[in-house]
Design an enzyme around this catalytic site. Sequence first.
Site, PDB file in Angstrom:
ATOM      1  N   ASP A  98      52.953  53.023  58.201  1.00  0.00           N
ATOM      2  CA  ASP A  98      53.818  51.996  57.631  1.00  0.00           C
ATOM      3  C   ASP A  98      55.136  52.674  57.231  1.00  0.00           C
ATOM      4  O   ASP A  98      55.286  53.886  57.368  1.00  0.00           O
ATOM      5  CB  ASP A  98      53.140  51.286  56.453  1.00  0.00           C
ATOM      6  N   ASP A 118      45.232  45.383  59.353  1.00  0.00           N
ATOM      7  CA  ASP A 118      44.808  46.497  58.515  1.00  0.00           C
ATOM      8  C   ASP A 118      44.544  45.939  57.138  1.00  0.00           C
ATOM      9  O   ASP A 118      45.163  44.939  56.741  1.00  0.00           O
ATOM     10  CB  ASP A 118      45.899  47.578  58.410  1.00  0.00           C
ATOM     11  N   CYS A 121      22.782  43.941  60.256  1.00  0.00           N
ATOM     12  CA  CYS A 121      23.651  45.059  60.626  1.00  0.00           C
ATOM     13  C   CYS A 121      22.828  46.208  61.199  1.00  0.00           C
ATOM     14  O   CYS A 121      21.757  46.521  60.702  1.00  0.00           O
ATOM     15  CB  CYS A 121      24.438  45.523  59.392  1.00  0.00           C
ATOM     16  N   CYS A 158      24.246  49.379  61.586  1.00  0.00           N
ATOM     17  CA  CYS A 158      24.970  50.633  61.354  1.00  0.00           C
ATOM     18  C   CYS A 158      24.014  51.691  60.799  1.00  0.00           C
ATOM     19  O   CYS A 158      22.893  51.384  60.384  1.00  0.00           O
ATOM     20  CB  CYS A 158      26.160  50.415  60.400  1.00  0.00           C
ATOM     21  N   CYS A 186      22.616  50.929  57.338  1.00  0.00           N
ATOM     22  CA  CYS A 186      21.617  49.852  57.278  1.00  0.00           C
ATOM     23  C   CYS A 186      20.326  50.234  58.004  1.00  0.00           C
ATOM     24  O   CYS A 186      19.261  49.714  57.684  1.00  0.00           O
ATOM     25  CB  CYS A 186      22.206  48.559  57.827  1.00  0.00           C
ATOM     26  N   HIS A 203      29.393  51.325  55.814  1.00  0.00           N
ATOM     27  CA  HIS A 203      28.860  50.016  56.207  1.00  0.00           C
ATOM     28  C   HIS A 203      29.965  48.974  56.322  1.00  0.00           C
ATOM     29  O   HIS A 203      30.009  48.202  57.284  1.00  0.00           O
ATOM     30  CB  HIS A 203      27.798  49.525  55.229  1.00  0.00           C
TER      31      HIS A 203
END
Lengths: 417, 417
Positions: B101, B310, B348, B350, B353, B379
């Site tokens: 940015d 973002d 989930c 991931c 998880c 997560h």
Amino acid sequence: MSSLKSPASSLSFEINATEGAARATTLTTRRGVIETPVFMPVGTAGTVKGMRLEELESPDLDARIILGNTYHLWLRPGIETIKECGGLHKFIGWDRALLTDSGGFQVWSLGALRKITEEGTAFRSHVDGSLCFLSPEISMEVQAVLGAEIAMAFDECAPGEASHDEARRSMDLTLRWAQRSKGAFDNLQAEFLPLPSGEGQTGSLRAAGRDAGEPQAEMPALPDRQALFGIIQGASHLDLRRESLERTVEIGFDGYAIGGLSVGEEKHVMMDVIEEVAPRMPADRPRYLMGVGTPEDLIEAVARGIDMFDCVLPTRNGRNGQAFTSRGKLNIKNARYTTDQNPLDQACNCSVCRRHSRAYIRHLYQSGEMLASILLTHHNLAFFLDTMKRVRQAIRSDQFAHFRREYTEQLNSGLEA
Amino acid sequence: MSSLKSPASSLSFEINATEGAARATTLTTRRGVIETPVFMPVGTAGTVKGMRLEELESPDLDARIILGNTYHLWLRPGIETIKECGGLHKFIGWDRALLTDSGGFQVWSLGALRKITEEGTAFRSHVDGSLCFLSPEISMEVQAVLGAEIAMAFDECAPGEASHDEARRSMDLTLRWAQRSKGAFDNLQAEFLPLPSGEGQTGSLRAAGRDAGEPQAEMPALPDRQALFGIIQGASHLDLRRESLERTVEIGFDGYAIGGLSVGEEKHVMMDVIEEVAPRMPADRPRYLMGVGTPEDLIEAVARGIDMFDCVLPTRNGRNGQAFTSRGKLNIKNARYTTDQNPLDQACNCSVCRRHSRAYIRHLYQSGEMLASILLTHHNLAFFLDTMKRVRQAIRSDQFAHFRREYTEQLNSGLEA
């Protein structure tokens, strides 16, 4: 050992090589093979601070056994929670071996906040200030619920500078507590500990981690129980240390630990005690030096016959900005590293040293970024665990004397400018 | 676009599928292919807080682009340090794409601590209180040293509730700054930026990460320069937003962003602005909605034609104990999770998880353990990035309308008891 009164040990133990007093052994638990000399990362509250289990299992670290602290876990989240979640392995998601301490040392280190009697130790919780009581029987019960492969007897520690009288009183108490620990432990192992999940006794739990390591097929048929280690005390008094060892072995444990070192005594005193005690410890049982130490300490203790170590140095010092390297300690706060594009340790091949510079890690530390602790802890553990791997290889190839000399020389050679 | 006055863009951009206003595109940079709609994790001070780069690159997250904050990096470690370390990629060890940015928003959000003039913004550093000054030219210089694939024009933000007059003044200033940003940027890209490492101009740097992702062979022959995005302002006033868009496009950028949203205005105001602006943004350029938002916000903005996002929500809220799940937010501090052995999100897959329970993560959070932040952040990022992956798949298979309905319904269905 004929002095062992316990039933068949739940550990299988084999000496593979020796060089002088140093030994390379294989310690097999229900949850994987541990080659010694071994360093055990400390997972105080059910986590090796800042490390994901995947990192501990990665080739960089490949930690085969980690510690849990009975005192901390008992106070928070509490034993009922861990019991309901199926024991410590399942609660934290770790499928490899665990060792739990007894809480004795931690309660002792509370100092003015605790009161020791024959029955046990009364103390105030550091979490909520409530009055708590820990005894050999309670510690064994808590450790049975935690369900680690290796539990520790409940002991009392004497200060490093304890007089002969003080040290004897403390040692005698520890021996009475060792006997009570053993009795309580045997009773607990004999009875079922039904769990809400219906998975039967603690010892049969399998952790939930689906990616975790050891193929179960390789496991030998070990009794489905925990192992219990006894702890040798006696402060700096060698006669008391010898007596403590003999009487602890008489009670009979699956392994033996030297406690009460690295608690304020001078370095040469610690080495004298290890040198006196270690060679006399049962050769066919693991020998564990509790809470020690620096990389030099580990090498020197291995040379005197120690197999197992745990210490908070790599994790705690990492969080405080200190890296252990092959050429000594590095303080990442030092301004000289501001634009230093070298890795923490040029000789290290861990994932942190392969990728990140001192300049970046210093920036993270100065900015208060969590990643500084994560990267320094990872590297430090990689350094400690790699050191032990090299120690094992050296002993097995009869090169340990040479390794010890070279490693120590390099450690003291100073960091490159 | 005929309005583009910049030389050949350093991004290649291709629309692969559309469904209504929603679009699935491929954005190719020197450092890898980014499929949109995409969520970009925020790496404020050169680190996505608590995440190792290996986690960001893992299949769980597979983040193709992350953000760096010019304001933060400029103040600490400082641009000289990053320059000496070869630019931001090399400094942090990241070989994939970066977006920086301009510092405009961050300086603006300092509130009373800054003073805005035609020339730029004077402000006090949050690090050491020193007086600093940021302008379009300085921001472009700093961003050139950082060397991200995408740089942002230096803008001024108006509060969500800004009046028409206030918003116009702010928008006009942003447009003048956009012109100056573009001029400074083009000059910087045209000239060499010699670096101490002797690797030639910023654009040719390769990051040090040895394990990092994209095979370079797949990269198209893109000009060795950065891309610059313009920012559309105008607060909640739709006529100003349209004017800002037109005049920003006249200046000509490689992509366009909507700024000044999610700064205190009501949700429907934000959606009105997006709905007004997004479809009018150049179709052959990436459309980036800055600093937004919740999973619902992302889906709704995609439906209105946005490609890039973002937001600090998954990382910041993770550190504060909040998990985003397919059935809404979960506050891990809640006592109901004390012994809850379910994963954060049953839907989930991931690594968190798959392995850890709510009970364990709650214990870590209550104990102040770093690992709580690490696991929740991992997560949450997995959830956001997986959502965007499903969005892309839905658009490509003409199922986005259906996906949007089902996803939103499930989000609002509430957590299982």
